[in-house]
Design a protein around this motif. Structure first.
Motif, short mmCIF file in Angstrom:
data_model
loop_
_atom_site.label_atom_id
_atom_site.label_comp_id
_atom_site.label_asym_id
_atom_site.label_seq_id
_atom_site.Cartn_x
_atom_site.Cartn_y
_atom_site.Cartn_z
N HIS A 1 0.87 -1.24 -0.26
CA HIS A 1 0.07 -0.11 -0.27
C HIS A 1 1.09 1.15 -0.34
O HIS A 1 0.71 2.23 -0.49
N ASP A 2 1.94 1.16 0.81
CA ASP A 2 2.89 2.41 1.06
C ASP A 2 3.75 2.66 -0.67
O ASP A 2 3.93 3.64 -0.74
N LEU A 3 3.84 1.06 -1.60
CA LEU A 3 4.87 1.99 -2.08
C LEU A 3 4.07 2.18 -3.17
O LEU A 3 4.62 2.57 -3.97
N LEU A 4 2.45 1.40 -3.45
CA LEU A 4 2.04 2.13 -4.38
C LEU A 4 1.82 3.82 -4.59
O LEU A 4 1.52 5.15 -5.11
N ARG A 5 1.55 4.09 -3.15
CA ARG A 5 1.22 5.10 -2.85
C ARG A 5 2.26 6.10 -2.80
O ARG A 5 2.07 7.70 -3.66
N ARG A 6 3.46 5.56 -2.99
CA ARG A 6 4.20 6.76 -3.36
C ARG A 6 5.15 6.66 -5.04
O ARG A 6 5.09 8.03 -5.31
N ARG A 7 4.49 6.18 -5.22
CA ARG A 7 4.35 6.05 -6.54
C ARG A 7 3.47 6.41 -7.84
O ARG A 7 3.58 7.69 -8.03
N GLN A 8 2.38 6.96 -6.46
CA GLN A 8 1.19 7.57 -7.42
C GLN A 8 1.76 9.03 -6.51
O GLN A 8 1.01 9.25 -7.33
N SER A 9 2.85 9.42 -6.38
CA SER A 9 2.38 10.91 -5.64
C SER A 9 3.50 11.11 -6.32
O SER A 9 4.28 10.90 -6.92
#
Length: 129
Positions: free
Chosen positions: A121-129
């Motif tokens: 979840h954290d990795l995907l959020r960072r990628r979207q930012s």
């Protein structure tokens, strides 16, 4: 040299006799089992006819091919695939028993504790930012 031929011939006769006796014994209990039981595999329920009956085997429940009671209580009709599977399972169970793995909870391997997606979840959020 003549003595070696004599031993070889005697060995060949013994082997031929043993094979003949085994085939005769198998033919006897197979024919009886096919008269007693319906031509259906006891595991997968595949039905057989005279056209494919050669693929239906007689399995000895106690694995003793000399134990052939007249009522067929030690037999089970299995297709060749289920029969091979049954024997493979027996071999694996025997190997596990010899290794001391009898299936008790104390001897089972510990459950996996790795959590490969824990931070996804954290990795995907960072990628979207």
């Amino acid at each position: 040299m003549a003595n070696d031929n004599s031993k070889s011939e005697r060995t060949d006769r013994l082997i031929a006799d043993a094979v003949r006796n085994r085939l005769s014994r198998e033919a006897g209990y197979r024919e009886r089992a096919l008269k007693i039981y319906p031509w259906i595999c006891g595991r997968c329920a595949r039905e057989f006819s005279s056209a494919n009956l050669r693929e239906l085997t007689v399995h000895h429940s106690d694995h003793n091919h000399d134990n052939n009671p007249p009522d067929g209580s030690n037999w089970e009709l299995l297709c060749v695939y289920c029969h091979d599977n049954e024997h493979a399972r027996q071999i694996e169970a025997e190997a596990a028993r010899r290794r001391g793995q009898n299936g008790s909870a104390a001897q089972r391997p510990a459950p996996a504790t790795a959590q490969p997606f824990a931070n996804l979840h954290d990795l995907l959020r960072r990628r979207q930012s």
